[in-house]
Design an enzyme around this catalytic site. Structure first.
Site, PDB file in Angstrom:
ATOM      1  N   GLU A 261       0.818  -1.212   0.000  1.00  0.00           N
ATOM      2  CA  GLU A 261       0.000   0.000   0.000  1.00  0.00           C
ATOM      3  C   GLU A 261       0.853   1.264   0.000  1.00  0.00           C
ATOM      4  O   GLU A 261       0.534   2.237  -0.682  1.00  0.00           O
ATOM      5  CB  GLU A 261      -0.945  -0.006   1.204  1.00  0.00           C
ATOM      6  CG  GLU A 261      -1.978  -1.112   1.203  1.00  0.00           C
ATOM      7  CD  GLU A 261      -3.034  -0.955   0.121  1.00  0.00           C
ATOM      8  OE1 GLU A 261      -3.827  -1.890  -0.065  1.00  0.00           O
ATOM      9  OE2 GLU A 261      -3.076   0.110  -0.546  1.00  0.00           O
ATOM     10  N   ARG A 265       0.533   3.748  -3.298  1.00  0.00           N
ATOM     11  CA  ARG A 265      -0.119   5.037  -3.034  1.00  0.00           C
ATOM     12  C   ARG A 265       0.885   6.168  -2.840  1.00  0.00           C
ATOM     13  O   ARG A 265       0.828   7.191  -3.523  1.00  0.00           O
ATOM     14  CB  ARG A 265      -1.030   4.924  -1.817  1.00  0.00           C
ATOM     15  CG  ARG A 265      -2.098   3.856  -1.973  1.00  0.00           C
ATOM     16  CD  ARG A 265      -3.220   4.025  -0.976  1.00  0.00           C
ATOM     17  NE  ARG A 265      -3.942   2.782  -0.754  1.00  0.00           N
ATOM     18  CZ  ARG A 265      -5.175   2.709  -0.276  1.00  0.00           C
ATOM     19  NH1 ARG A 265      -5.825   3.802   0.042  1.00  0.00           N
ATOM     20  NH2 ARG A 265      -5.758   1.537  -0.093  1.00  0.00           N
ATOM     21  N   ASP A 395      -4.113 -10.330  -8.348  1.00  0.00           N
ATOM     22  CA  ASP A 395      -4.441  -9.430  -9.461  1.00  0.00           C
ATOM     23  C   ASP A 395      -3.285  -8.635 -10.068  1.00  0.00           C
ATOM     24  O   ASP A 395      -2.893  -8.854 -11.210  1.00  0.00           O
ATOM     25  CB  ASP A 395      -5.576  -8.493  -9.060  1.00  0.00           C
ATOM     26  CG  ASP A 395      -5.362  -7.823  -7.703  1.00  0.00           C
ATOM     27  OD1 ASP A 395      -4.265  -7.965  -7.131  1.00  0.00           O
ATOM     28  OD2 ASP A 395      -6.292  -7.154  -7.218  1.00  0.00           O
ATOM     29  N   GLU A 529     -12.159  -0.670 -10.522  1.00  0.00           N
ATOM     30  CA  GLU A 529     -11.666  -1.620 -11.529  1.00  0.00           C
ATOM     31  C   GLU A 529     -12.542  -1.732 -12.773  1.00  0.00           C
ATOM     32  O   GLU A 529     -12.034  -1.868 -13.892  1.00  0.00           O
ATOM     33  CB  GLU A 529     -11.470  -3.000 -10.889  1.00  0.00           C
ATOM     34  CG  GLU A 529     -10.301  -3.089  -9.933  1.00  0.00           C
ATOM     35  CD  GLU A 529     -10.608  -2.478  -8.574  1.00  0.00           C
ATOM     36  OE1 GLU A 529      -9.638  -2.184  -7.827  1.00  0.00           O
ATOM     37  OE2 GLU A 529     -11.806  -2.294  -8.255  1.00  0.00           O
TER      38      GLU A 529
END
Length: 642
Positions: A261, A265, A395, A529
C-alpha cells in the site's frame, strides 16, 4: 605576590628554578600550537575558522551550480541508519549537492509546449525556482546528476496534458467530464474541511480516518490526489496538496506499514507528481521513502515480506493471516514499476535489482499448470498453497508484467514472456463461459474451480486489452475480443443490481450469473476496476458504449454514494435503501474519478504511448533509455510521428 609560596621552592622568579621555567614554557607553547593547529588543520572545521578569518576568507566560492555552502553540510545532524542508506538516496532533510536553474529549465520547456499546457506551468511557476533550488540541494550529487527532467520531457512523444487539457470536442462528452471534475472538487473540499492531514474522510461523521495500513504515514488522500488534481486543472487544490507534502508529510514514522500500500499510493503518487510537474520536492520525498522500503527484502530468497517498519529498525514480517508466514503474490509482484523509476531518479540500481531478483525466484520454481499461486514462502522460495486468483491476492502481479514490458519501451522481453505464458495458463484453466454467455475469471484451488469473480478481477478486461497488440499476430484480435467479453461481464454485475453499482464479488453457480449470492459480498466501496476497464477499452476501440457505461456509473455514484459531506461506499448494492459505510477511500480520488475523467477526455490527455498507470492509477512514464542518453533523438521521433 600572585603565587603562594610553596615549601622547598625558591622565591626568585615566582618560585621557579630556571630549568622549571623552561619546561613550563615548553609545555605552554606546545599546548597553544596544538589548539591552533586543531582550529586550522582538522577536517570539517569551517565554523571554527570563521571565528578567526575574515568574511571573504571564510566563504570560498562554491562549485558552479552547487548553491549550497560547505557549512550547511557540516551542520546537518546525522539521522539513524544513514550509513546504511543506499547510494544515491537521501533523506527529505537532505545532504548538500548539485543542482539548480529550475526556472530556466521550465521556461525552456514552456517554449516547446502548446498554450494550454504553458498556461498551467506558468500558473504554478510563482516561487518555484527557489523551491527547486532548495529541494535539489537536499539530494546527493549522484542523484541530482543521474536524471535530467529536461531530457525526460524531451523524450515524451506528446505533451502530458494534450493540446487543450484533453478537452473533448463533443459538448455532451465535455459536460460529462465537467461533472466528474465537480465530483472530484466536492470530494476534495470535504476531505480538506473535515479530515485534512488524515488518511481518509469519514463523510457521515465529518471526521478523519487514519487506520493502520500506512505505518504512521498520514495524508494518503492528499498524496493519492496530487496527479488527479493536476490533470483536472484544479490548481489551487493541487497547490494546497503540494504545500502539505512539503511541510507536513512526515516520513519518520515508526509504525507497521503495508509495503504494497505504501508503494502503490505514496511512492506511486509522489513519482507521478514529480514526472508531471518537475517539482523537486516530490523527487526528494520519494527517494527518502523508497530507501525505507528496502529492508523488507532482507530475506533468504530476496522475496520481501508484506509488513515493514518505516522507522529506524527497518524490521519486516509477514501478515499474521498469511498462510505459514508467506508473502502474497499481488504484493511482492506489484513493485516493479515504481522501483524501476526509483532507480531512474536516484541513479542507484539497487531498486531494479531487488525487483528483478523476484522474477528470478519465480522463474526458477515450478508453476502448477503454468499458474502462479497466491502465497510464496520468503524463506524457502516455495509455494505455500495452490490457490490462484486473478482478483484479490493475485491481481496486480499480472498487470505489472505487461505494464513492465510497455513501460520499458517494449524492451523487457522477460516480462513479456512471463505475461503471455501466464495469460495462456489463465485462459486454459480459469476463463469460463456461463450458460448465459458471460465470460468470467474463476478462481482455482488446487485444481478445483470456484465459480466466483471478484470486483478486483474486473481490471483484467483493460489489462488484456492493452496487451492485445503485442501478442502473437494470430491472437491479437482474440485477446481484444476476450478483453471486451470480460469487461461486458463486469458491466453486467453493475447492471443487474438495484443501484447499478457492482458487488465486491459475484458468482456463476446455482443458477446465478454475475450476481452476489452471499450477504458478505454485496458491498461496494467506491472501487475503480470496472471503470478502469471502460477507460482502456474506450481508448482501444472508441466504441461509444464504454462512455455510456461510464456515465451510468457516474449517475449511480451521485444517486447512492454522494452524501452531504463527500462520497461513501454502500453495504448492499441490491437495495435502494442506502446503508453507507462512512468511508471515502483515497483510491476513489486517485483511481475512480481519474479513470472517469480520462474516459470522457480526448486520448491525448496522458496518452498511452507515453504513460503507464500503476495499480493505483498513478501515471508513470515510459522509460526510453536510448532517448534519455541522446535527447536529440526525441525531436526526430516526434517529427516522424507528425
Amino acid at each position: 605576590m600572585v603565587f603562594r609560596k610553596l615549601p622547598g621552592v625558591s622565591a626568585s622568579g615566582m618560585g621557579l628554578r630556571l630549568s622549571q621555567k623552561f619546561v613550563f614554557l615548553l609545555f605552554l607553547s606546545g599546548l597553544v600550537t596544538l589548539c591552533f593547529g586543531a582550529l586550522f588543520f582538522l577536517p570539517d572545521s569551517v565554523r571554527l575558522k570563521r571565528i578567526f578569518l575574515s568574511k571573504s576568507e571564510s566563504q570560498p566560492a562554491t562549485a558552479a551550480g552547487s548553491g549550497v555552502a560547505e557549512n550547511d553540510a557540516v551542520e546537518r545532524p546525522k539521522r539513524p541508519r544513514e550509513q546504511e542508506r543506499p547510494r544515491g538516496v537521501t533523506s527529505a532533510k537532505g545532504e548538500s549537492g548539485g543542482g539548480g536553474g529550475g526556472l530556466a529549465r521550465f521556461k525552456a520547456l514552456a517554449r516547446k509546449t502548446p498554450p494550454s499546457y504553458e498556461a498551467t506551468e506558468e500558473r504554478l511557476a510563482g516561487g518555484k525556482a527557489q523551491e527547486d533550488l532548495s529541494e535539489k540541494a537536499s539530494l546527493p550529487a549522484s542523484a541530482a546528476a543521474a536524471f535530467s527532467y529536461k531530457n525526460f520531457r524531451g523524450c515524451l512523444l506528446k505533451n502530458p496534458l494534450g493540446k487543450d487539457g484533453g478537452k473533448p470536442g463533443d459538448p455532451k462528452t465535455d459536460e460529462r467530464r465537467e461533472k466528474v471534475k465537480e465530483m472530484m472538487k466536492f470530494a476534495w473540499d470535504n476531505y480538506k474541511q473535515y479530515a485534512w492531514g488524515k488518511n481518509e474522510l469519514r463523510p457521515l461523521t465529518k471526521n478523519g480516518h487514519i487506520g493502520n495500513m500506512f505505518g504512521g504515514l498520514r495524508g494518503a488522500s492528499i498524496v493519492d490526489s496530487l496527479d488527479t488534481l493536476y490533470i483536472m486543472g484544479l490548481l489551487d487544490e493541487y497547490s494546497d496538496a503540494k504545500e502539505w507534502v512539503r511541510n507536513s508529510l512526515d516520513l519518520t514514522s515508526n509504525g507497521e506499514a503495508s509495503l504494497f500500500e505504501v508503494n502503490i499510493r505514496y511512492v506511486g503518487g509522489l513519482l507521478s507528481a514529480y514526472y508531471l510537474t518537475g517539482e523537486e520536492l516530490f523527487k526528494t520525498k520519494v527517494l527518502d521513502l523508497g530507501a525505507k522500503l528496502l529492508p523488507a527484502f532482507n530475506t533468504p530468497t530476496g522475496i520481501p515480506r508484506g509488513v515493514i517498519n518505516l522507522g529506524s529498525s527497518g524490521s519486516s514480517w509477514s501478515w499474521g493471516w498469511a498462510s505459514a508466514g508467506s508473502s502474497i503474490l499481488a504484493e511482492f509482484g506489484t513493485l516493479h514499476l515504481e522501483f524501476v523509476h526509483l532507480s531512474e531518479l536516484s541513479g542507484d540500481p539497487v531498486y531494479t535489482e531487488k525487483v528483478m531478483n523476484i522474477r528470478k525466484v519465480l522463474n526458477k520454481i515450478e508453476k502448477p499448470q503454468g499458474l502462479y499461486p497466491n502465497f510464496l514462502s520468503p524463506v524457502s522460495g516455495n509455494w505455500v498453497q495452490h490457490h490462484v486468483s486473478i482478483g484479490g491476492l493475485g491481481d496486480s502481479f499480472y498487470e505489472y508484467l505487461i505494464k513492465s514490458y510497455l513501460m520499458s519501451d517494449k524492451t523487457d522481453e522477460d516480462a513479456k514472456n512471463m505475461y503471455y505464458n501466464a495469460l495462456e495458463a489463465i485462459e486454459s484453466n480459469l476463463v469460463q463461459k456461463s450458460p448465459g454467455g458471460l465470460t468470467y475469471m474463476a478462481e482455482w484451488r488446487g485444481g478445483i474451480l470456484d465459480h466466483k469473480m471478484g470486483h478486483l478481477a474486473c481490471f483484467s478486461g483493460g489489462m488484456i486489452g492493452i496487451g492485445a497488440d503485442d501478442g502473437a499476430p494470430d491472437k491479437r484480435q482474440h485477446y481484444l475480443d476476450l478483453a471486451a467479453e470480460v469487461t461486458h461481464t463486469c458491466h453486467e454485475s453493475y447492471d443487474r443490481s438495484a443501484t447499478k453499482l457492482g458487488p465486491e464479488a459475484f458468482r456463476f453457480d446455482s443458477g446465478a450469473e454475475a450476481t452476489a449470492t452471499r450477504l458478505s459480498d454485496r458491498y461496494y466501496i467506491l472501487r475503480p476496476e470496472v471503470i478502469e476497464s471502460y477507460m482502456y477499452m474506450w481508448r482501444l476501440t472508441h466504441d461509444p458504449k464504454y462512455r455510456e457505461w461510464g456515465w451510468e456509473a457516474v449517475e449511480a455514484l451521485e444517486r447512492h454514494c454522494r452524501v452531504e459531506s463527500g462520497f461513501s461506499g454502500i453495504r448492499d448494492v441490491y437495495t435502494l435503501s442506502d446503508n453507507h459505510d462512512n468511508m471515502q477511500q483515497s483510491f476513489f480520488l486517485s483511481e475512480t474519478l481519474k479513470y472517469l475523467y480520462l474516459l470522457f477526455s480526448d486520448d491525448d490527455l496522458l496518452p498511452l504511448e507515453d504513460w503507464v498507470f500503476n495499480t493505483e492509477a498513478h501515471p508513470l512514464p515510459v522509460v526510453r533509455k536510448s532517448c534519455l542518453q541522446d535527447p536529440s533523438s526525441a525531436a526526430q521521433d516526434k517529427t516522424k510521428s507528425g
